[in-house]
Design an enzyme around this catalytic site. Structure first.
Site, PDB file in Angstrom:
ATOM      1  N   ASP A  99     -51.491   6.422  -2.761  1.00 32.49           N
ATOM      2  CA  ASP A  99     -50.383   5.611  -2.274  1.00 32.49           C
ATOM      3  C   ASP A  99     -49.795   4.827  -3.438  1.00 32.49           C
ATOM      4  O   ASP A  99     -50.545   4.305  -4.267  1.00 32.49           O
ATOM      5  CB  ASP A  99     -50.923   4.626  -1.224  1.00 32.49           C
ATOM      6  CG  ASP A  99     -50.038   4.522  -0.015  1.00 32.49           C
ATOM      7  OD1 ASP A  99     -48.908   4.034  -0.159  1.00 32.49           O
ATOM      8  OD2 ASP A  99     -50.490   4.911   1.077  1.00 32.49           O
ATOM      9  N   ASP A 201     -44.659   4.146  -0.855  1.00 24.83           N
ATOM     10  CA  ASP A 201     -44.550   3.186   0.245  1.00 24.83           C
ATOM     11  C   ASP A 201     -43.135   2.593   0.300  1.00 24.83           C
ATOM     12  O   ASP A 201     -42.546   2.283  -0.744  1.00 24.83           O
ATOM     13  CB  ASP A 201     -45.570   2.061  -0.017  1.00 24.83           C
ATOM     14  CG  ASP A 201     -45.716   1.104   1.134  1.00 24.83           C
ATOM     15  OD1 ASP A 201     -46.172   1.540   2.197  1.00 24.83           O
ATOM     16  OD2 ASP A 201     -45.376  -0.087   0.956  1.00 24.83           O
ATOM     17  N   GLU A 263     -42.211   7.404   2.063  1.00 26.67           N
ATOM     18  CA  GLU A 263     -42.167   6.746   3.374  1.00 26.67           C
ATOM     19  C   GLU A 263     -40.755   6.219   3.586  1.00 26.67           C
ATOM     20  O   GLU A 263     -40.312   5.297   2.882  1.00 26.67           O
ATOM     21  CB  GLU A 263     -43.157   5.580   3.462  1.00 26.67           C
ATOM     22  CG  GLU A 263     -43.213   5.023   4.880  1.00 26.67           C
ATOM     23  CD  GLU A 263     -43.653   3.575   4.994  1.00 26.67           C
ATOM     24  OE1 GLU A 263     -44.192   3.206   6.044  1.00 26.67           O
ATOM     25  OE2 GLU A 263     -43.448   2.787   4.050  1.00 26.67           O
ATOM     26  N   HIS A 325     -51.417   5.344   9.833  1.00 23.54           N
ATOM     27  CA  HIS A 325     -52.130   4.081  10.022  1.00 23.54           C
ATOM     28  C   HIS A 325     -51.232   2.966  10.549  1.00 23.54           C
ATOM     29  O   HIS A 325     -51.707   1.858  10.767  1.00 23.54           O
ATOM     30  CB  HIS A 325     -52.749   3.661   8.681  1.00 23.54           C
ATOM     31  CG  HIS A 325     -51.693   3.394   7.648  1.00 23.54           C
ATOM     32  ND1 HIS A 325     -50.895   4.399   7.141  1.00 23.54           N
ATOM     33  CD2 HIS A 325     -51.277   2.259   7.060  1.00 23.54           C
ATOM     34  CE1 HIS A 325     -50.044   3.873   6.276  1.00 23.54           C
ATOM     35  NE2 HIS A 325     -50.258   2.564   6.210  1.00 23.54           N
ATOM     36  N   ASP A 326     -49.946   3.248  10.708  1.00 19.42           N
ATOM     37  CA  ASP A 326     -49.020   2.233  11.218  1.00 19.42           C
ATOM     38  C   ASP A 326     -48.596   2.494  12.673  1.00 19.42           C
ATOM     39  O   ASP A 326     -47.837   1.705  13.234  1.00 19.42           O
ATOM     40  CB  ASP A 326     -47.734   2.216  10.376  1.00 19.42           C
ATOM     41  CG  ASP A 326     -47.975   1.750   8.954  1.00 19.42           C
ATOM     42  OD1 ASP A 326     -48.885   0.931   8.737  1.00 19.42           O
ATOM     43  OD2 ASP A 326     -47.250   2.221   8.053  1.00 19.42           O
TER      44      ASP A 326
HETATM   45  C1  NOJ Z   1     -45.829   0.698   4.901  1.00 17.71           C
HETATM   46  C2  NOJ Z   1     -47.300   0.875   5.031  1.00 17.71           C
HETATM   47  O1  NOJ Z   1     -47.554   2.132   5.602  1.00 17.71           O
HETATM   48  C3  NOJ Z   1     -47.800  -0.274   5.855  1.00 17.71           C
HETATM   49  O2  NOJ Z   1     -49.135  -0.105   6.260  1.00 17.71           O
HETATM   50  C4  NOJ Z   1     -47.616  -1.519   5.055  1.00 17.71           C
HETATM   51  O3  NOJ Z   1     -47.988  -2.639   5.830  1.00 17.71           O
HETATM   52  C5  NOJ Z   1     -46.169  -1.692   4.626  1.00 17.71           C
HETATM   53  N1  NOJ Z   1     -45.588  -0.488   4.123  1.00 17.71           N
HETATM   54  C6  NOJ Z   1     -46.080  -2.694   3.541  1.00 17.71           C
HETATM   55  O4  NOJ Z   1     -46.598  -2.169   2.350  1.00 17.71           O
END
Ligand code: NOJ
Length: 529
Positions: A99, A201, A263, A325-326
């Site tokens: 990441d 990210d 992302e 994970h989000d």
């Molecule tokens: C996206 C990530 O996937 C998430 O888990 C994170 O909290 C935010 N970006 C901030 O880095």
């Protein structure tokens, strides 16, 4: 780029390191734990692992707040452990993607400590500082993803700094060329070490409106494909992000066969721009369509597939995601039978699938009490802890995630007694057996890892049907998202067919394609001949 590049034909598996496997018994997963599980991952048939952040971090956002880009947090291990993971994974033909958290650092990163030390510090401009509004309040109306204002007052220097996420995650100033150069050097550091790519990210958030103008009020009707269903012009998808995309691709192209995955939570027409002019941008801008869709089902997915195909630039390689994970887990969104159909969908659609650890077992979101909630985003009413509970390895204590006397950092979900690797490994009809079978078929059939894709209209709303083809190899994918069984005629696509796989793992051999019996919530893969 070769037609059969690994990141096109392969399957990527996301590991959230805190939750995968804890080797040292401190309740938090670690690199040694992952190394110990590499044979499991190899046996799944995975081609690459994406690791959520493992850098030193105060863990305000569990690693997405980085205090050193070129080391490993002790909770996960050491650089030597990382090198061993890399080499052991490579020995098994598994690539490692890490990441890259570059929109912000931790407020404990030395860059930020310097920046906040005085208004005249050379690194002051590495972050985004603004004077208070005339009334002494925040500089504008921007709200953070984790709730509250995006602005935090630094008492020492009397200015506010910007943070789109947590106040302990100050945003870097990506208009500053020194910041850009520093992060491109971080990329080279890891590429030199042997990593095979980055998952970048928050890529669409890097550049902010130069005047820091207020964002308009959120609309009452929210769309799909965005993080909250609407676009904030102050910091989302600024055109200058594309310069950074090109530069990052150039850094990756200094090396062989590296991949960049971005992302990006944007609607499709904006998302596909991240492939770059002449595809000289991000190799795989994440397609979150299956995650953000309002209603899970065949009709929405048919519409999404058509819209995605129409939006993709010539030659751009697709990708698909069911969860991360989000986001809530697919088994919680679609149910047990539905989650099997979803896996068949993910692993047969044209493009690179990115799987989230535990989804191969049909793991559901854990139920977390208020006392055990740790996600900073819970403050905005959207805790992600449920999707991050520890992996279920066995029916033993803590599901085999950690040692019996340890306290896992998030509680293990009670479903682990039935939903776990040990139990599913020996059950030929389990979710895990299905997942492995699908990966094997995907590897064996050129139609599935490289073939064309054609959606077939069979006149039933609850069905999604498509044909994948590569030369003589033709595979028919039939996914019944509905709760009823029926017979259906597929003579329009072929005269003869043999079952490769049913999501219920109980069908083999030739089928009568003129009168195919389909069960409720069943997915079927047929080879046509
Ligand atoms: C996206 C990530 O996937 C998430 O888990 C994170 O909290 C935010 N970006 C901030 O880095």
């Amino acid at each position: 780029m070769a037609e059969g590049a690994w990141w096109k034909t392969g399957v990527i598996y996301q590991i959230y390191p805190r939750s995968f496997s804890d080797a040292n018994g401190d309740g938090v997963g670690d690199l040694r734990g992952i190394i110990n599980r590499l044979d499991y991952i190899a046996a799944l048939g995975i081609d690459a692992i994406w690791l959520s952040p493992i850098y030193p971090s105060p863990m305000a956002d569990f690693g997405y707040d980085v205090s050193n880009y070129v080391d490993i947090d002790p909770v996960f291990g050491t650089l030597e452990d990382f090198d061993e993971l890399l080499s052991q994974a490579h020995q098994r033909d598994i690539r490692i993607i890490i990441d890259l958290v570059l929109n912000h650092t931790s407020d404990e990163h030395p860059w930020f400590l310097e920046s906040r030390s005085s208004r005249s510090n050379p690194k002051r401009d590495w972050f985004l500082w603004r004077d208070p509004a005339p009334d002494g309040g925040v500089p504008n109306n921007w709200t953070a993803f984790f709730g509250g204002s995006t602005w935090e007052l630094d008492e020492g220097t009397g200015q506010f700094y910007l943070h789109l996420c947590h106040r302990k995650q100050p945003d870097l100033n990506w208009r500053n060329p020194e910041v850009r150069a520093a992060i491109y050097d971080v990329m080279r550091f890891w590429f030199d070490r042997g990593v095979d790519g980055f998952r970048i990210d928050a890529l669409w958030l890097l550049i902010k409106d130069e005047d820091f103008a207020n964002n308009p009020e959120p609309p009452s009707q929210h769309g799909e494909g965005f993080i909250d269903g609407y676009l904030r012009p102050g910091f989302e998808d600024h055109p200058e992000v594309q310069d950074i995309v090109s530069a990052m691709r150039m850094a990756a192209d200094e090396y062989q066969e590296r991949v960049l995955i971005g992302e990006i939570y944007l609607p499709l027409n904006r998302l596909v721009r991240y492939y770059g002019e002449d595809l000289a941008g991000i190799h795989l801008p994440f397609n979150f369509g299956l995650v953000t869709m309002a209603e899970w089902g065949a009709s929405s997915i048919r519409r999404l597939v058509a819209a995605y195909e129409a939006a993709l630039p010539e030659g751009a390689w697709p990708n698909w995601v069911l969860g991360n994970h989000d986001q809530p887990r697919i088994a919680s969104r679609a149910g047990e039978a539905g989650s099997r159909v979803a896996q068949m969908l993910l692993l047969t659609l044209q493009g690179t699938p990115v799987c989230y650890f535990g989804d191969e077992l049909g793991m559901r979101d854990g139920v977390i009490s208020d006392e055990r909630t740790v996600d900073p985003q819970a403050a905005a009413g959207r805790s992600r802890d449920g999707a991050r509970t520890p992996m279920h390895w066995s029916p033993g204590p803590h599901a085999g995630f950690t040692t019996p006397d340890a306290v896992p950092w998030l509680p293990v979900d009670s479903s682990y007694r039935n939903i776990n690797v040990e139990v599913q490994d020996v059950d030929p009809r389990s979710h895990l057996s299905l997942f492995r079978r699908l990966l094997r078929l995907r590897r064996d059939h050129p139609a599935l890892h490289l073939g064309s894709q054609k959606v077939v209209d069979v006149g039933r709303d609850e069905l999604l049907v498509f044909v994948r083809q590569r030369s003589e190899d033709r595979v028919l994918v039939i996914l019944n998202f509905g709760g009823t069984a029926f017979d259906i005629d597929f003579l329009q696509v072929s005269e003869k067919a043999r079952v490769l796989c049913s999501t219920l793992m109980d069908r083999h051999g030739d089928v009568d394609i003129g009168s195919l019996q389909l069960r409720s919530n069943e997915g079927l893969l047929l080879v046509l001949y």
